[in-house]
Design an enzyme around this catalytic site. Structure first.
Site, PDB file in Angstrom:
ATOM      1  N   ASP A  98       6.307   9.104  -7.161  1.00  0.00           N
ATOM      2  CA  ASP A  98       5.088   8.534  -6.611  1.00  0.00           C
ATOM      3  C   ASP A  98       4.107   8.360  -7.765  1.00  0.00           C
ATOM      4  O   ASP A  98       3.860   9.291  -8.525  1.00  0.00           O
ATOM      5  CB  ASP A  98       4.495   9.490  -5.567  1.00  0.00           C
ATOM      6  CG  ASP A  98       3.942   8.764  -4.354  1.00  0.00           C
ATOM      7  OD1 ASP A  98       3.096   7.877  -4.554  1.00  0.00           O
ATOM      8  OD2 ASP A  98       4.353   9.097  -3.236  1.00  0.00           O
ATOM      9  N   ASP A 199       1.216   4.168  -5.132  1.00  0.00           N
ATOM     10  CA  ASP A 199       0.264   4.526  -4.080  1.00  0.00           C
ATOM     11  C   ASP A 199      -0.926   3.558  -4.027  1.00  0.00           C
ATOM     12  O   ASP A 199      -1.544   3.282  -5.059  1.00  0.00           O
ATOM     13  CB  ASP A 199      -0.241   5.942  -4.372  1.00  0.00           C
ATOM     14  CG  ASP A 199      -1.050   6.534  -3.250  1.00  0.00           C
ATOM     15  OD1 ASP A 199      -0.485   6.787  -2.181  1.00  0.00           O
ATOM     16  OD2 ASP A 199      -2.267   6.752  -3.443  1.00  0.00           O
ATOM     17  N   GLU A 254       2.574   0.334  -2.329  1.00  0.00           N
ATOM     18  CA  GLU A 254       1.990   0.551  -1.008  1.00  0.00           C
ATOM     19  C   GLU A 254       0.820  -0.412  -0.850  1.00  0.00           C
ATOM     20  O   GLU A 254      -0.052  -0.476  -1.714  1.00  0.00           O
ATOM     21  CB  GLU A 254       1.517   1.992  -0.859  1.00  0.00           C
ATOM     22  CG  GLU A 254       1.135   2.314   0.583  1.00  0.00           C
ATOM     23  CD  GLU A 254       0.187   3.488   0.727  1.00  0.00           C
ATOM     24  OE1 GLU A 254       0.083   4.030   1.820  1.00  0.00           O
ATOM     25  OE2 GLU A 254      -0.467   3.860  -0.267  1.00  0.00           O
ATOM     26  N   HIS A 327       5.113   9.976   5.330  1.00  0.00           N
ATOM     27  CA  HIS A 327       4.234  11.147   5.435  1.00  0.00           C
ATOM     28  C   HIS A 327       2.853  10.796   5.992  1.00  0.00           C
ATOM     29  O   HIS A 327       2.045  11.692   6.211  1.00  0.00           O
ATOM     30  CB  HIS A 327       4.094  11.773   4.054  1.00  0.00           C
ATOM     31  CG  HIS A 327       3.442  10.838   3.081  1.00  0.00           C
ATOM     32  ND1 HIS A 327       4.035   9.659   2.664  1.00  0.00           N
ATOM     33  CD2 HIS A 327       2.235  10.880   2.474  1.00  0.00           C
ATOM     34  CE1 HIS A 327       3.215   9.037   1.849  1.00  0.00           C
ATOM     35  NE2 HIS A 327       2.116   9.754   1.709  1.00  0.00           N
ATOM     36  N   ASP A 328       2.567   9.510   6.181  1.00  0.00           N
ATOM     37  CA  ASP A 328       1.263   9.091   6.710  1.00  0.00           C
ATOM     38  C   ASP A 328       1.332   8.668   8.174  1.00  0.00           C
ATOM     39  O   ASP A 328       0.300   8.339   8.767  1.00  0.00           O
ATOM     40  CB  ASP A 328       0.714   7.896   5.906  1.00  0.00           C
ATOM     41  CG  ASP A 328       0.375   8.279   4.482  1.00  0.00           C
ATOM     42  OD1 ASP A 328       0.022   9.448   4.243  1.00  0.00           O
ATOM     43  OD2 ASP A 328       0.474   7.396   3.605  1.00  0.00           O
TER      44      ASP A 328
HETATM   45  C1  GLC Z   1      -1.625   6.663   0.344  1.00  0.00           C
HETATM   46  C2  GLC Z   1      -0.778   7.889   0.578  1.00  0.00           C
HETATM   47  C3  GLC Z   1      -1.570   8.863   1.368  1.00  0.00           C
HETATM   48  C4  GLC Z   1      -2.777   9.241   0.570  1.00  0.00           C
HETATM   49  C5  GLC Z   1      -3.580   8.017   0.146  1.00  0.00           C
HETATM   50  C6  GLC Z   1      -4.514   8.358  -0.961  1.00  0.00           C
HETATM   51  O1  GLC Z   1      -1.910   5.993   1.516  1.00  0.00           O
HETATM   52  O2  GLC Z   1       0.434   7.541   1.163  1.00  0.00           O
HETATM   53  O3  GLC Z   1      -0.827   9.990   1.720  1.00  0.00           O
HETATM   54  O4  GLC Z   1      -3.590  10.090   1.306  1.00  0.00           O
HETATM   55  O5  GLC Z   1      -2.766   6.993  -0.339  1.00  0.00           O
HETATM   56  O6  GLC Z   1      -3.792   8.645  -2.118  1.00  0.00           O
END
Ligand code: GLC
Ligand code: CA
Length: 555
Positions: A98, A199, A254, A327-328
């Protein structure tokens, strides 16, 4: 369409804190992962994506990084990481890290040094601004609720944080920051990792002057100024040309609020491609507006529309990243499936997305059909975004409704301990108390029980991934949707080199009469996957059983 290993692989996501505890302190760690590599390999996946393993105060469970080049001591040492990396590679599993560079932790030395000495170069690594009198520099709100600015008394200025207060945003317009990012990439690629999940990478470029937003929203006010910012293309291309293109690696970015049109600017194959794939969010909004805190009724039609748009718009040009959990996201069975038909719906949901064109990602616990945790009080939650969003929801809707919403929407649902067996703490840890909750259903839902049951969700995932691996049509075939107007059935076909695949998924417990689309004779096809033993056909169709799925291959 060019063939490539990243298109053919399936990926298993590990959220390390809750995966497996190897040293008995109640917290998942790398030793725990090492002991489960054979298990991961046995699923039929080809890579592991690790949510952040780096040194972090854990305010956002690793997405707040204090040192990009060391391992969180709770998870082990760099030697432990190298053992996992080697162990994975020996088994033919790639490792994806990540990369969290939109922001750091407020404990990162860059941030601390910039406060200590505001004339140092580190000060300009972040977005520091004077207030307008007592007012914040603009009206932006954090994605996790509350203002996106935090005041620092020492230097009488504010810093920008699009996420938690402890996650200051980096100033990517500063070439020094981009150099740091590239050095971090090189550090891990030189060690042998195979790629990055980047991320919120589409947030890294903010509109010049950080203008206030004319639109108010309870969270993320101002998002139009950075969700796809002015220099994003430029920075991504720089990362690619200067670093990524020199390695045999892959990237998946992402990308909240992403559309196919915007995505194609980044992932269309060719010399100007920035990223291999993108995680968009549109299909995770079939039961909500934008994200699960704005809950609506689940609509299969909405879901199908998104799937079909991404399949069609990208086909032959760019590559999809396929997922239904991470995980979100709360567990997908609770959202799009059925608790009553947990096993059936879990298998149907797996078919729904893994038989599409793209690289599938599977989140820890998804493969055994883990479901949301039965939270009864806000005090049981630990996730910063849940606690903050609950606060907003409570002020708008009252405590009871806010808690119901949290139970449905919280990321903590995905973060309970993985259920390995029916023993104490589900076999996650030998400590008296794990760091976080274990779902009380672990006595029934666990890996050991699933291993023994040939009809388990786990064994279905194995079969499905094996089928995908052995049949290029699943990977490279084209896509065509049928029965678009059905509120209950999702049906699509794939075509590749004279073969055809017909995928049928029922999203209801009600019986629905299904008739094969014109040109398909079900008696001539092989039913290669199904979630019921009875796959009989009557007048080129069948009446669906609850959450039934069937996949037919025509050679
Ligand atoms: C992304 C991650 C999440 C995190 C956010 C800030 O969305 O997947 O878990 O809280 O970014 O880094
Ligand atoms: Ca541990």
């Amino acid at each position: 369409m060019q063939k490539s290993w990243y298109k053919e692989m399936a990926v298993y996501q590990v959220w390390p804190r809750s995966f497996c505890d190897g040293n008995g302190d109640g917290i998942g760690d790398l030793k725990g992962v090492l002991g489960k590599l054979d298990y991961i390999k046995s699923l039929g996946v080809d890579a592991i994506w690790f949510s952040p393993l780096y040194k972090s105060p854990q305010k956002d469970y690793g997405y707040d990084i204090a040192d990009y080049r060391s391992i969180q001591p709770e998870y082990g040492t760099m030697e432990d990481f190298k053992a996992v990396l080697d162990g994975a590679h020996e088994r033919g599993l790639r490792v994806i890290m990540d990369l969290v560079v939109n922001h750091t932790s407020d404990q990162h030395e860059w941030f601390l040094k910039g406060i200590e000495d505001p004339t140092s170069k580190y000060h300009s690594y972040y977005h520091w601004y004077k207030g307008k009198g007592k007012r914040r520099p603009n009206n932006w709100m954090s994605t996790f609720a509350g203002p996106a600015w935090e005041y620092n008394e020492k230097n009488d200025e504010y810093y920008l944080h699009l996420f938690a207060v402890e996650q200051p945003d980096l100033n990517m317009d500063n070439p020094e920051v981009r150099r740091e990012v590239k050095d971090i990439m090189k550090f891990w690629l030189d060690m042998g990792v195979d790629g990055f999940r980047e991320d919120v990478i589409t947030f890294i470029s903010k509109k010049e002057g950080l203008p206030s937003s004319p639109y108010w929203f309870p969270v993320a006010t101002g998002i139009e100024n950075y969700m796809h910012g002015p220099h994003l293309d430029e920075y991504l291309l720089e990362f690619k040309n200067d670093v990524l293109s020199k390695y045999d690696c892959m990237t998946v970015g992402e990308a909240p609020m992403m559309t196919t049109k915007k995505a194609l600017k980044h992932i269309t194959e060719g010399p100007n491609q920035h990223l291999n794939m993108m995680f968009h969010f549109e299909h995770m909004a079939a039961d909500c507006l934008f994200y699960s805190w704005f809950k609506t009724k689940f609509s299969l039609k909405r879901l199908k529309k998104v799937f079909t748009r991404w399949q069609n718009d990208l086909y032959g040009k760019a590559w999809n990243a396929l997922y239904m959990e991470n995980h979100d996201q709360p567990r997908v069975i609770n959202r799009y499936g059925s608790l009553k038909y947990r096993v059936e719906s879990a298998k149907m949901l797996a078919v729904t997305y893994i038989c599409q064109s793209g690289t599938p990602f599977i989140y820890q616990g998804q493969e055994i059909g883990m479901v949301n945790y039965p939270f009864t009080s806000i005090d049981q939650y630990t996730d910063v975004s849940t606690v903050n969003n609950y606060g907003v929801a409570k002020s708008l809707l009252g405590a009871e409704k806010a808690l119901n919403l949290a139970n449905y929407a919280s990321r903590d649902n995905a973060r309970t301990c993985v259920q390995w067996n029916a023993e104490k703490n589900a076999g996650f840890t030998t400590a008296d108390e794990p760091w976080f909750w274990v779902n009380p259903n672990y006595t029934e839902i666990n890996v050991e029980a699933a291993e023994k049951d040939p009809n388990s969700i786990l064994n279905f995932y194995r079969k499905l991934l094996k089928f995908r691996k052995e049949n290029e049509i699943v990977i490279y075939g084209d896509y065509k949707e049928h029965l678009k107007r059905s509120k209950d059935l999702y049906v699509y076909e794939r075509n590749y080199e004279g073969q055809r695949l017909l995928v049928i998924c029922s999203y209801t417990e009600k019986p629905v009469q299904f008739t094969a689309p014109a040109g398909f004779d079900l008696t001539k096809g092989e039913c290669v996957l199904s979630n019921y033993d009875d796959t009989s056909v009557c007048t080129n169709g069948f009446t669906t059983k609850p959450y039934e799925t069937r996949v037919y291959l025509f050679k």
